[in-house]
Design an enzyme around this catalytic site. Structure first.
Site, PDB file in Angstrom:
ATOM      1  N   GLY A 120       0.814  -1.213   0.000  1.00  0.00           N
ATOM      2  CA  GLY A 120       0.000   0.000   0.000  1.00  0.00           C
ATOM      3  C   GLY A 120       0.845   1.259   0.000  1.00  0.00           C
ATOM      4  O   GLY A 120       0.364   2.342   0.312  1.00  0.00           O
ATOM      5  N   SER A 122       2.615   2.140  -2.778  1.00  0.00           N
ATOM      6  CA  SER A 122       2.673   2.591  -4.177  1.00  0.00           C
ATOM      7  C   SER A 122       4.016   2.370  -4.856  1.00  0.00           C
ATOM      8  O   SER A 122       4.584   3.289  -5.455  1.00  0.00           O
ATOM      9  CB  SER A 122       2.316   4.079  -4.278  1.00  0.00           C
ATOM     10  OG  SER A 122       1.071   4.294  -3.750  1.00  0.00           O
ATOM     11  N   SER A 124       4.396   0.723  -7.543  1.00  0.00           N
ATOM     12  CA  SER A 124       4.255   0.847  -9.003  1.00  0.00           C
ATOM     13  C   SER A 124       4.235   2.312  -9.434  1.00  0.00           C
ATOM     14  O   SER A 124       4.845   2.665 -10.448  1.00  0.00           O
ATOM     15  CB  SER A 124       3.039   0.078  -9.520  1.00  0.00           C
ATOM     16  OG  SER A 124       1.897   0.425  -8.823  1.00  0.00           O
ATOM     17  N   ASP A 168      -1.237   8.547  -6.088  1.00  0.00           N
ATOM     18  CA  ASP A 168       0.073   7.923  -5.858  1.00  0.00           C
ATOM     19  C   ASP A 168       1.150   8.566  -6.726  1.00  0.00           C
ATOM     20  O   ASP A 168       2.240   8.904  -6.259  1.00  0.00           O
ATOM     21  CB  ASP A 168       0.013   6.429  -6.158  1.00  0.00           C
ATOM     22  CG  ASP A 168      -1.062   5.722  -5.363  1.00  0.00           C
ATOM     23  OD1 ASP A 168      -1.614   6.343  -4.435  1.00  0.00           O
ATOM     24  OD2 ASP A 168      -1.343   4.553  -5.667  1.00  0.00           O
TER      25      ASP A 168
END
Ligand code: GLA
Length: 380
Positions: A120, A122, A124, A168
């Site tokens: 959680g 982020s 990516s 994000d």
């Protein structure tokens, strides 16, 4: 980290690579509000993805993911989408830049990082932002940081399959040391909110579980929100996103939407207000109220939005029992971390006892991260 990844680049592709980094993020409050046009309150952290990049004079990309020990080679036309999961992010970012009218010649790239995956935080978005920042700098493309964030988000939509919001990537590209970002996800207007809660700390407890199908469940949440907007907009055409709707308007369509969609929308409308209330409390240094809002967010994410899981609920209960000021699941949900606002003198005891209780119950040792708020994407 920098030296390690540069060494790998040299071994794989020779001299001359430039190194870039972009961080993961926390979010104090405002969850699943971004794709509804609402507000979020994230900050970039001291865990990041790194990319070493160098143009290679061909029309191909040669990529290596150091942490996975995986290679990929691909062209940059739409038909060239690579098979390897990590390479889709690199391909996607380059494709999104090309779609925006830029030319991206071939390059060599090594990626690596220390943002925990599936937690959680982020990872990516951090990867997309590192690659985007690197290509923007290498090829002098002239994208602004918010544009790079949008490019990362489009990469998720079009090449990864997650219909995420902008939070994000925006936090990763725009983060500022010591500050949270109060972001209006519809207009992208934002303010930096210095965050230095005297007497308190933020600590993340990672359940170390990621439940299956998180991305399809995420997309389903978004569809629920869109269906409710469609119903409300029949009578109130000015409502384009749940951000524009209030609870009275939601009640008007109770018979026209499913009970599940109703519950999802109710959470989002309440959560947007909770964020605004939290910002007001932060201004006054009223952390007791901030904490209460965090617990209320957890309750909503667990019962109405249904993106929690037994492991996250357990850690949240542990926080409550220990007298932690605020605690909730952070990010998309279905696993990953709780974020905890805890008084300095309680922190060690809480972390120790909650970790022991979690391990006893689930047989997994949770990972613990102190939150340090740092700058966003940059060249090293
Ligand atoms: C994920 C998404 C974000 C946001 C959060 C939930 O992190 O990538 O866009 O929707 O979930 O707040």
């Amino acid at each position: 980290m920098k030296e390690k990844i540069q060494k790998v680049f040299k071994e794989k592709f020779g001299d001359g690579g430039m190194t870039y980094t972009s961080p993961g993020r926390i979010n104090l409050i405002g969850e699943h509000t971004d794709y509804n046009g609402g507000f979020v309150l994230p900050g970039a952290i001291d865990k990041a993805m790194y990319a070493v990049v160098k143009p290679n004079g061909t029309d191909k990309v040669r990529a290596f993911a150091a942490d996975l020990n995986e290679s990929s080679e691909f062209g940059l036309e739409e038909k060239d989408k690579p098979q390897e999961g990590f390479a889709k992010y690199i391909f996607g970012v380059a494709r999104e830049m090309i779609k925006r009218g830029k030319s991206i010649p071939g390059f060599d790239i090594v990626i690596s990082g220390d943002v925990p995956l599936g937690a959680g935080m982020s990872s990516s978005a951090a990867l997309e932002s590192a690659v985007g920042y690197a290509l923007n700098d290498q090829y002098k493309l002239g994208f602004t940081r918010p544009e790079l964030a949008t490019i990362g988000q489009s990469t998720e939509h079009n090449y990864v399959g997650v219909k995420c919001g902008i939070m994000d990537q925006f936090a990763s590209c725009m983060g500022k040391e010591g500050s949270l970002i109060r972001l209006d996800c519809r207009s992208l207007e934002h303010q930096y909110v210095p965050f230095d809660p005297k007497g308190y700390q933020l600590v993340l407890l990672n359940t170390c579980v990621t439940h299956e199908l998180a991305s399809s469940a995420y997309n389903k949440r978004r569809e629920s929100c869109e269906r409710v907007v469609e119903a409300i907009a029949k009578k109130h055409p000015e409502v384009k996103l749940l951000r524009d709707a209030n609870l009275d308007q939601l009640k008007e369509v109770k018979d026209q939407v499913s009970a599940e969609d109703y519950m999802r929308a109710e959470f989002v409308i309440e959560e947007i207000q909770r964020l605004l209330d939290t910002c007001a409390a932060l201004e006054k240094g009223d952390y007791a109220t901030v904490g209460k809002k965090m617990y209320a967010t957890h309750e909503g994410l667990s019962k109405k939005y249904e993106v929690s899981c037994p492991e996250l609920d357990f850690l949240n209960d542990q926080a409550k029992v220990a007298g932690v000021t605020g605690s909730r699941v952070m990010g998309g949900g279905f696993g990953g971390c709780t974020i905890n606002l805890v008084k300095d003198d309680l922190k060690d005891k809480f972390v120790k006892e909650a970790s022991a209780a979690y391990e006893k119950k689930f047989g997994i040792k949770p990972k613990v991260y102190d939150v340090v708020i740092k700058d966003g994407a940059r060249k090293l």
